[in-house]
Motif scaffolding. Structure first.
Motif, PDB file in Angstrom:
ATOM      1  N   ASP A 146       9.326   3.500   7.910  1.00  0.00           N
ATOM      2  CA  ASP A 146       9.154   2.488   6.859  1.00  0.00           C
ATOM      3  C   ASP A 146       9.951   1.215   7.126  1.00  0.00           C
ATOM      4  N   GLU A 205      -0.139   1.493  13.147  1.00  0.00           N
ATOM      5  CA  GLU A 205       0.505   2.149  12.004  1.00  0.00           C
ATOM      6  C   GLU A 205       1.936   2.511  12.380  1.00  0.00           C
ATOM      7  N   GLN A 226      -2.538  -3.986  10.307  1.00  0.00           N
ATOM      8  CA  GLN A 226      -1.855  -2.770   9.859  1.00  0.00           C
ATOM      9  C   GLN A 226      -2.888  -1.778   9.321  1.00  0.00           C
ATOM     10  N   TRP A 227      -2.882  -0.586   9.888  1.00  0.00           N
ATOM     11  CA  TRP A 227      -3.844   0.450   9.503  1.00  0.00           C
ATOM     12  C   TRP A 227      -3.543   0.979   8.101  1.00  0.00           C
ATOM     13  N   THR A 228      -4.597   1.311   7.380  1.00  0.00           N
ATOM     14  CA  THR A 228      -4.460   1.961   6.071  1.00  0.00           C
ATOM     15  C   THR A 228      -5.661   2.870   5.848  1.00  0.00           C
ATOM     16  N   ASP A 229      -5.468   3.935   5.093  1.00  0.00           N
ATOM     17  CA  ASP A 229      -6.579   4.836   4.757  1.00  0.00           C
ATOM     18  C   ASP A 229      -7.406   4.304   3.594  1.00  0.00           C
ATOM     19  N   ASN A 230      -6.933   3.232   2.955  1.00  0.00           N
ATOM     20  CA  ASN A 230      -7.674   2.566   1.884  1.00  0.00           C
ATOM     21  C   ASN A 230      -8.751   1.693   2.537  1.00  0.00           C
ATOM     22  N   ARG A 268      -8.354  -6.578   5.530  1.00  0.00           N
ATOM     23  CA  ARG A 268      -7.472  -6.965   6.640  1.00  0.00           C
ATOM     24  C   ARG A 268      -8.271  -7.256   7.906  1.00  0.00           C
ATOM     25  N   LEU A 308      -9.027  -2.053   1.525  1.00  0.00           N
ATOM     26  CA  LEU A 308      -7.917  -2.848   2.049  1.00  0.00           C
ATOM     27  C   LEU A 308      -8.054  -3.045   3.551  1.00  0.00           C
ATOM     28  N   LEU A 309      -8.524  -2.003   4.244  1.00  0.00           N
ATOM     29  CA  LEU A 309      -8.704  -2.110   5.694  1.00  0.00           C
ATOM     30  C   LEU A 309      -9.779  -3.145   6.024  1.00  0.00           C
TER      31      LEU A 309
END
Length: 414
Positions: free
Chosen positions: A247, A243, A279-283, A290, A286-287
């Motif tokens: 940006d 992460e 790429q890490w995501t809290d969703n 990926r 989506l995680l």
């Protein structure tokens, strides 16, 4: 042995082992006080003075003078008047006498024992210091030299000549170490066994891979990119979720580097372990998507209570999602901390002749059918489309069971 020789030899030994001066003095005093207690029964009225630089040792015994007929004459801190006056004629009752006790008074055997005790105490101190040092280094990357290759472990040496072990279970299966070569590893575990520290290294730990990322990717070391989670099948495949806190920085691109320059260095160190940077995501959806890349997912249904996820994919994407030996889906599940079940998305498919596996429930046990569903096979033709060897590798089924199932399914289309 003269006191100067004893202290000098001990001091030299202590310096070789990097023992500091205050500790050395304390050890010396403890040993001499032990000698005093053995000879005199108590050391409370003794003063021990040590000069480690010059090798001087002084031991003074202080006693109170009492009358020759006193009941206290047998106490270790009392002395009869007549005995005191042999030291100095004008001594009187109630005064204190301080007389020096020589090392030679203890006898040769006791002095030799003291020397061995001193050496042993230093060795014990050295072990304790080694334990404390490496206890603070757990999880840190170090470089060691292979010293000895044994059946179940490698014996390695650090820069100070201390022995550390790399068990077979903590080695990457493709590792081929040779004596005298340098290898990288993390300090995995530090234990004290019967007073001796055992320092265990690891090259299979996710922490090892994380330290390699920190070493090769400056943005991670600088705190611009964070490694959120790592899962591994050592030597085969790994998934690293990263992460970015800036940006302007693409975390995956930064970790891979120009034309893979950064990641290739890590891959070579891990004996060509295939590394997926995600790429890490809290969703969660989506995680998962990926994590199962390069497969393209049609639909996801999450059961949070059971910690299970049903992943639906087009038939041509199922094998990509599962991966060789089921490794891709296994690591993806670990990365998202959920159990992933793969299903074929048959919507839009036109195959009227195919039969759902649930139709065979009267001939095939449910747990066997579940094994096929876990690897994305939920119709008869999808099972018949792959080899028996592939099914055996991707499921927990015995060959006899697989033969039986294939026979039942084949007869359906005869």
């Amino acid at each position: 042995m003269h006191s100067g020789e004893l202290i000098a030899s001990f001091s030299e030994f202590a310096r070789e082992k990097n023992i500091d001066r205050p500790t050395m003095i304390k050890v010396l005093e403890d040993v001499f006080r032990t000698m005093i207690r053995k000879k005199f029964g108590s050391d409370h009225n003794f003063d021990v003075i040590i000069n480690a630089d010059s090798g001087d040792l002084e031991m003074w015994r202080t006693r109170e003078i009492v009358d020759d007929n006193s009941e206290d004459i047998w106490d270790t801190d009392k002395i009869m008047l007549s005995e005191a006056q042999k030291i100095q004629p004008d001594f009187e009752i109630g005064e204190e006498v301080a007389d020096e006790v020589k090392l030679e008074d203890f006898g040769r055997r006791v002095v030799q024992t003291a020397r061995q005790t001193l050496i042993q105490k230093i060795k014990d101190l050295e072990k304790e210091m080694l334990y404390i040092k490496y206890k603070d280094l757990v999880g840190e990357l170090i470089i060691v030299e292979v010293y000895q290759i044994l059946g179940k472990e490698l014996v390695c040496l650090d820069s100070e000549g201390n022995e550390l072990v790399l068990p077979k279970t903590e080695q990457i299966p493709k590792d081929r170490p040779r004596k005298g070569t340098s290898i990288k590893a993390v300090v995995h575990k530090v234990e004290m066994n019967n007073g001796t520290p055992r320092i265990t290294l690891s090259r299979t730990s996710p922490v090892f891979l994380e330290r390699l990322f920190e070493q090769e990717i400056p943005e991670i070391l600088d705190g611009l990119i964070s490694v959120r989670k790592i899962v591994r099948e050592p030597g085969e495949r790994a998934k690293v979720a990263v992460e970015s806190y800036d940006d302007r920085i693409d975390p995956v691109g930064a970790c891979v580097g120009m034309k893979g320059s950064r990641i290739h260095t890590i891959v070579r160190e891990l004996e060509n372990e295939n590394i997926d940077v995600i790429q890490w995501t809290d969703n969660l959806n989506l995680l998962i998507s990926r994590a199962l890349s390069p497969a393209k997912i049609s639909n996801i249904q999450v059961d949070n209570e059971r910690k299970r996820v049903a992943v639906y994919l087009k038939p041509d994407q199922v094998s990509l999602a599962i991966g060789k030996g089921g490794m891709n889906i296994k690591l993806a599940g670990k990365l998202v901390s959920m159990e992933l079940d793969v299903f074929r998305d048959i919507e839009g498919e036109e195959d009227e002749e195919d039969v759902d596996l649930s139709e065979f429930a009267d001939e095939i046990e449910d747990w066997v059918l579940d094994e096929f569903r876990k690897i994305g096979l939920d119709t008869a033709k999808s099972v018949l489309a792959i080899s028996k060897e592939d099914i055996a590798r991707r499921t927990e089924l015995e060959e006899e069971t697989i033969d039986e199932v294939l026979g039942i399914l084949s007869r359906e289309f005869e």
